[in-house]
Design a protein around this motif. Structure first.
Motif, PDB file in Angstrom:
ATOM      1  N   CYS A  35      -2.063   3.120  -4.474  1.00  0.00           N
ATOM      2  CA  CYS A  35      -1.186   2.084  -3.901  1.00  0.00           C
ATOM      3  C   CYS A  35      -0.763   1.121  -5.010  1.00  0.00           C
ATOM      4  O   CYS A  35      -1.465   0.955  -6.011  1.00  0.00           O
ATOM      5  N   CYS A  74      -7.995   2.697  -3.183  1.00  0.00           N
ATOM      6  CA  CYS A  74      -7.630   1.330  -2.777  1.00  0.00           C
ATOM      7  C   CYS A  74      -8.562   0.819  -1.684  1.00  0.00           C
ATOM      8  O   CYS A  74      -9.265   1.595  -1.038  1.00  0.00           O
ATOM      9  N   HIS A 103       0.828  -1.207   0.000  1.00  0.00           N
ATOM     10  CA  HIS A 103       0.000   0.000   0.000  1.00  0.00           C
ATOM     11  C   HIS A 103       0.864   1.259   0.000  1.00  0.00           C
ATOM     12  O   HIS A 103       0.408   2.334   0.392  1.00  0.00           O
ATOM     13  N   CYS A 116      -7.662  -0.066   1.097  1.00  0.00           N
ATOM     14  CA  CYS A 116      -7.146   0.415   2.383  1.00  0.00           C
ATOM     15  C   CYS A 116      -7.620   1.825   2.696  1.00  0.00           C
ATOM     16  O   CYS A 116      -7.385   2.331   3.788  1.00  0.00           O
TER      17      CYS A 116
END
Ligand SMILES: [Zn+2]
Length: 310
Positions: free
Chosen positions: A179, A172, A162, A174
């Protein structure tokens, strides 16, 4: 000393018994629904109990790799992104003690795999190592001077997949943007393919969208497959340079299912690193994992060396 080893992956759980860098009695459990961990634990307990019953020696503990962010100091899952969403609320230390009568050590699965490669695999004997895992997601972990750093919350050098590589990239899982994982991983590949303006003209439009087919069609000269293959190779190479500049490794180990295309991926990354990494004493060795999807299981002995149960 023997340890139970468990790798809690998103689609299946691997488990076995590891002793003196040898893995015995390993097997996999399919997990059709990995939304929550609590319903899976009784199944896991059953399999591990059979291992314990069938082993004549003493078992020192159970090491568990988890596919999310783990606070190794607290021995708890800190955060997940879509898999086993209840895991941060579970006390796996208590579960292990009550269900198996064993002490437990928990680690992020990629950090555990790195420990495995350092103990019995491609980075055996090395102390400064980066491992990148190319699969459905991208794992990126590092050991410095023989240790896996902890950081403020227990996951330093542990979420390199990431690392942002582009300013205006894709959002992403996350919560970040651009990333390596959101630019070139298994889950994003079908999206990347369908976004290509000439996707309908490609053989990709007629096959399952995965990296095996992408690399196969690129070899036949399919222009869309070639373009996307080059894009992904560049993303992984940029992530490698970022990791080299961050951690100064002697070796970079590549694992994950996408490495079936090792013959294309590794030379491409080596060439990019030679040209783009600031490595005045020479670029690190760039090699493939030797332990494959069992690497995390092999890492359990070292996890207990790093963090013994008290
Ligand atoms: Zn991300």
């Amino acid at each position: 000393m023997a340890f139970l080893a468990v790798d809690l992956g998103g689609s299946h759980i691997s488990y076995g018994l590891v002793e003196n860098n040898e893995l015995a009695a390993c097997d996999d459990i399919d997990v059709p629904n990995s939304e929550r961990l609590a319903p899976v634990l009784p199944l896991l307990r059953g399999h591990l109990s059979k291992l314990i019953e069938g082993y004549r020696g003493s078992i020192e503990g159970v090491g568990i790799g988890f596919c999310g962010v783990v606070d190794e100091g607290q021995n708890r899952v800190a955060s997940t992104n879509g898999k086993y969403v209840d895991a941060p609320d579970l006390d796996l230390t208590a579960w292990s003690r009550e269900s198996l009568s064993l002490g437990m050590r928990l680690a992020n699965d990629a950090r555990l795999a790195l420990r495995g490669e350092m103990s019995a695999g491609a980075a055996c004997g090395e102390t400064n190592v980066v491992m990148l895992t190319l699969g459905t997601g991208i794992g990126g972990v590092a050991a410095i001077d023989g240790k896996l750093p902890s950081g403020a919350h227990g996951f330093a050098a542990g979420i390199g997949g990431h690392t942002p590589g582009t300013l205006h990239g894709r959002v992403c899982t996350c919560g970040g943007r651009g990333c390596a994982e959101s630019e070139a991983s298994g889950w994003v590949l079908p999206i990347l393919c369908r976004e290509q303006p000439d996707f309908a003209t490609s053989q990709l439009a007629h096959v399952e969208l995965n990296f095996r087919n992408l690399f196969r069609l690129a070899e036949t000269g399919d222009p869309v497959a070639l373009r996307l293959r080059e894009h992904c190779l560049r993303v992984w190479a940029v992530a490698t340079v970022a990791a080299i500049h961050s951690f100064d490794p002697a070796v970079v180990v590549f694992g994950g299912g996408i490495m079936q295309a090792e013959a294309v991926i590794l030379p491409s990354i080596r060439t990019y690193v030679e040209r783009n990494a600031w490595a005045p004493r020479g670029a690190p060795r760039i090699v493939r994992s030797q332990l494959g999807n069992r690497a995390a299981l092999f890492g359990v002995e070292r996890l207990f060396q790093d963090r013994p149960c008290v």
